[in-house]
Scaffold this motif. Sequence first.
Motif, PDB file in Angstrom:
ATOM      1  N   UNK A 653       0.829  -1.206   0.000  1.00 24.25           N
ATOM      2  CA  UNK A 653       0.000   0.000   0.000  1.00 24.25           C
ATOM      3  C   UNK A 653       0.865   1.258   0.000  1.00 24.25           C
ATOM      4  N   UNK A 654       1.986   1.212   0.703  1.00 25.73           N
ATOM      5  CA  UNK A 654       2.891   2.372   0.700  1.00 25.73           C
ATOM      6  C   UNK A 654       3.479   2.583  -0.692  1.00 25.73           C
ATOM      7  N   UNK A 655       3.769   1.494  -1.372  1.00 24.41           N
ATOM      8  CA  UNK A 655       4.271   1.609  -2.749  1.00 24.41           C
ATOM      9  C   UNK A 655       3.214   2.230  -3.637  1.00 24.41           C
ATOM     10  N   UNK A 656       1.962   1.746  -3.537  1.00 26.19           N
ATOM     11  CA  UNK A 656       0.885   2.257  -4.381  1.00 26.19           C
ATOM     12  C   UNK A 656       0.605   3.731  -4.082  1.00 26.19           C
ATOM     13  N   UNK A 657       0.643   4.084  -2.795  1.00 27.20           N
ATOM     14  CA  UNK A 657       0.402   5.480  -2.432  1.00 27.20           C
ATOM     15  C   UNK A 657       1.417   6.401  -3.102  1.00 27.20           C
ATOM     16  N   UNK A 658       2.706   6.085  -2.971  1.00 29.30           N
ATOM     17  CA  UNK A 658       3.736   6.954  -3.541  1.00 29.30           C
ATOM     18  C   UNK A 658       3.680   6.953  -5.058  1.00 29.30           C
ATOM     19  N   UNK A 659       3.310   5.823  -5.648  1.00 31.18           N
ATOM     20  CA  UNK A 659       3.167   5.761  -7.104  1.00 31.18           C
ATOM     21  C   UNK A 659       2.005   6.635  -7.571  1.00 31.18           C
ATOM     22  N   UNK A 660       0.887   6.609  -6.852  1.00 33.31           N
ATOM     23  CA  UNK A 660      -0.263   7.442  -7.205  1.00 33.31           C
ATOM     24  C   UNK A 660       0.130   8.919  -7.217  1.00 33.31           C
ATOM     25  N   UNK A 661       0.827   9.349  -6.154  1.00 34.19           N
ATOM     26  CA  UNK A 661       1.195  10.762  -6.052  1.00 34.19           C
ATOM     27  C   UNK A 661       2.192  11.141  -7.143  1.00 34.19           C
ATOM     28  N   UNK A 662       3.197  10.294  -7.339  1.00 39.39           N
ATOM     29  CA  UNK A 662       4.228  10.606  -8.338  1.00 39.39           C
ATOM     30  C   UNK A 662       3.646  10.615  -9.750  1.00 39.39           C
ATOM     31  N   UNK A 663       2.809   9.633 -10.066  1.00 35.30           N
ATOM     32  CA  UNK A 663       2.173   9.590 -11.390  1.00 35.30           C
ATOM     33  C   UNK A 663       1.313  10.830 -11.629  1.00 35.30           C
ATOM     34  N   UNK A 664       0.638  11.294 -10.581  1.00 30.17           N
ATOM     35  CA  UNK A 664      -0.219  12.487 -10.699  1.00 30.17           C
ATOM     36  C   UNK A 664       0.627  13.712 -11.031  1.00 30.17           C
ATOM     37  N   UNK A 665       1.731  13.877 -10.315  1.00 27.76           N
ATOM     38  CA  UNK A 665       2.604  15.009 -10.592  1.00 27.76           C
ATOM     39  C   UNK A 665       3.285  14.866 -11.953  1.00 27.76           C
ATOM     40  N   UNK A 666       3.675  13.658 -12.301  1.00 28.63           N
ATOM     41  CA  UNK A 666       4.277  13.454 -13.626  1.00 28.63           C
ATOM     42  C   UNK A 666       3.313  13.873 -14.735  1.00 28.63           C
ATOM     43  N   UNK A 667       2.032  13.586 -14.529  1.00 29.28           N
ATOM     44  CA  UNK A 667       1.019  13.892 -15.532  1.00 29.28           C
ATOM     45  C   UNK A 667       0.883  15.391 -15.753  1.00 29.28           C
ATOM     46  N   UNK A 668       0.961  16.174 -14.682  1.00 30.82           N
ATOM     47  CA  UNK A 668       0.678  17.608 -14.795  1.00 30.82           C
ATOM     48  C   UNK A 668       1.919  18.503 -14.747  1.00 30.82           C
ATOM     49  N   UNK A 669       3.041  17.970 -14.276  1.00 31.15           N
ATOM     50  CA  UNK A 669       4.224  18.816 -14.106  1.00 31.15           C
ATOM     51  C   UNK A 669       5.352  18.507 -15.082  1.00 31.15           C
ATOM     52  N   UNK A 670       5.265  17.382 -15.775  1.00 33.59           N
ATOM     53  CA  UNK A 670       6.355  17.036 -16.689  1.00 33.59           C
ATOM     54  C   UNK A 670       5.881  17.064 -18.137  1.00 33.59           C
TER      55      UNK A 670
END
Length: 670
Positions: A653-670
């Motif tokens: 769950x900790x892996x999925x949580x950090x992946x969710x946040x990182x993917x979200x930022x990757x989508x809008x910030x990169x």
Amino acid sequence: MEKLKLDDFIRYKFLSNIIHSLNGEKVCFTVNEADLDSNKYLSNIWIYYNEDNTYRQLTSSNEDKMFLWLGDNETILFSSLRDLKDKEKVKEGEVFTQFYKISINGGEAKKAFRISKKVTSIKQIDDNTYIFTARFNLYNKELDKLSEEERNLELKTQKEEKDYEILDEIPFWSNGVGFTNKSRNRLYIYNVLTNSYNLITDDFTNVSSVNLNDKKDKVIFIGQSFENKMELENSIYVYDLLKQTIEKVETPYTVMHGYANFIDDNKIVYIGKDMVKYGMNENSKFYILDVKEQKTTCITPDLDCNLTNSVGSDCRYGISPASSIQKSGDNIYFISTEGEYSYLNRLNMNGEIEKLTSNNGSVDDFSVNDNRDILFIGLRDTKLQEIYLLKDNKEHQISEFNQWVKETKSIIKPEKITVETSNNIFIDGWIIRPVDFQEDRKYPAILDIHGGPKTAYGEVFYHEMQYWANEGYVVFFCNPRGSDGKGNNFADIRGKYGTIDYDDIMKFTDVVLEKYTFIDKDKVGVTGGSYGGFMTNWIIGHTDRFKAAASQRSISNWISKFGTTDIGYYFNHDQIGATPWDNQEKLWDHSPLKYAHRAKTPTLFIHSEEDYRCWLVEGIQMFTALKYHNVEARLCMFRGENHELSRSGKPKHRIRRLKEITDWFDKYLK
């Protein structure tokens, strides 16, 4: 150097529960690590030898946690669920704690005794007697006091009753524990020879901070008694083991106590606060009570810091706040949070304080034995937890559990920035540059906001921040007003949530974006958990400067939080300064939900189904508001998790949580 990976924390070792033997010659501690296959944490007891600075693993069942040294200095008593039959009984609903003994000189662990309770702490009085605390629900019967037929019937009844929850008090649940209605942590005495225990406290008293005097004929503890509504006040009690009597200790100057212990037969040292000037977040002070004269003296009148470690990190597991104050010989040792660091201190009975550690990170746990060398678990510089020896006023690292991270991974040291955000108000913050940084490039950035609000960021290792830096992000973070480390006045934002703290964070952001021109101002995101989640929700309703947001275990509506969470009814009243009946408008004015119709920022919401500190409805309300107003939003809800998801949630769950946040930022910030 290799780049730090999202799931590298699976390989980290988390250290906790460090305790000297009674003669001070040896030390045991717990090593915890994540296991993906079982999706849980494995815990084993290790031993350290003072004479030659060596350490080795003592137990190996991966189920071994709570322990204590027995009087022979050669044997460890510990609780464990290493037996398959015991595990099956737990699955069937039977509640008990199985204790084992193991010699530090070798050999297998052997069963010692079983207590038919969920034991939360235990201390030895003599070879055959123990004092322990355990959670017990008044609606359940004492199973071991029933016949086999009655016991089977009671287990069946309890199993059927799991379909229902009866609530007749507040709080009725607790984060990380579940429903707690009519459940108390009670104090018992256990006899090994008769395999029996007796209840010391009454049915409605919740017990914490249990200590024995040197002669082991008296017990001192903090008790909080309530039947319908738990208040913040608690009291100190002394139980006489010979007379079998309990006496309440009168402490006229304080109403909330966090620690108490005996100095001698006639004097007691304790910490407390009256909460008159600064409310529930007020810093405690040390007091000495002369029992004969009934005279209380504050020996640290000028002390103004939190008497525990509140420097944040997502790389700890198993640390108990109860270990932040310990008595050894004629001194009290305690952890304090000051600025961005936490320190180990020594206090004598005259109120003189000596700081024992340096400005180098955090002290997470420690052990002292009669003024011998001190051992502590700490996060130093940008390293993960290790064990350190304090000798001749110098720190010596003695373990290398996580040395591989420093030696093989790209870790960036945070750069400190101090910003004047208001007239003579200075806040501290930091920036982490991306790995492989190049001055002529433009980088996306993430503003990370801590929880609390009375906690603090520092320069210690934070996995998520270091991972984002390895993924090409600038990460910046700060300690706005409301944070810990700078005394009561700085931390006091009662009735001001979303005002001066928001101004501090925005001013800090302005300075960072102006000073560090390599940050792409059009690609900045914001995230935070708990109070940081509240502030993320607040930010998206008050500014459009952030390209994306990730709100974690957040608060959106102080009115709904008041009546649904485990702390809401007293936290909201104290911190916001209102209830739904005396000033509903003030609660609403400080609620991010009020301003959600202004939000335009694409926002990810992370919430746990069993987060009773900031309940799921807080995230759902904000998510619904954004969707209703046609703003991009996503909610990821974790079943079986609580408020501690980012720090001690199940590994997957900790892996999925950090992946969710990182993917979200990757989508809008990169």
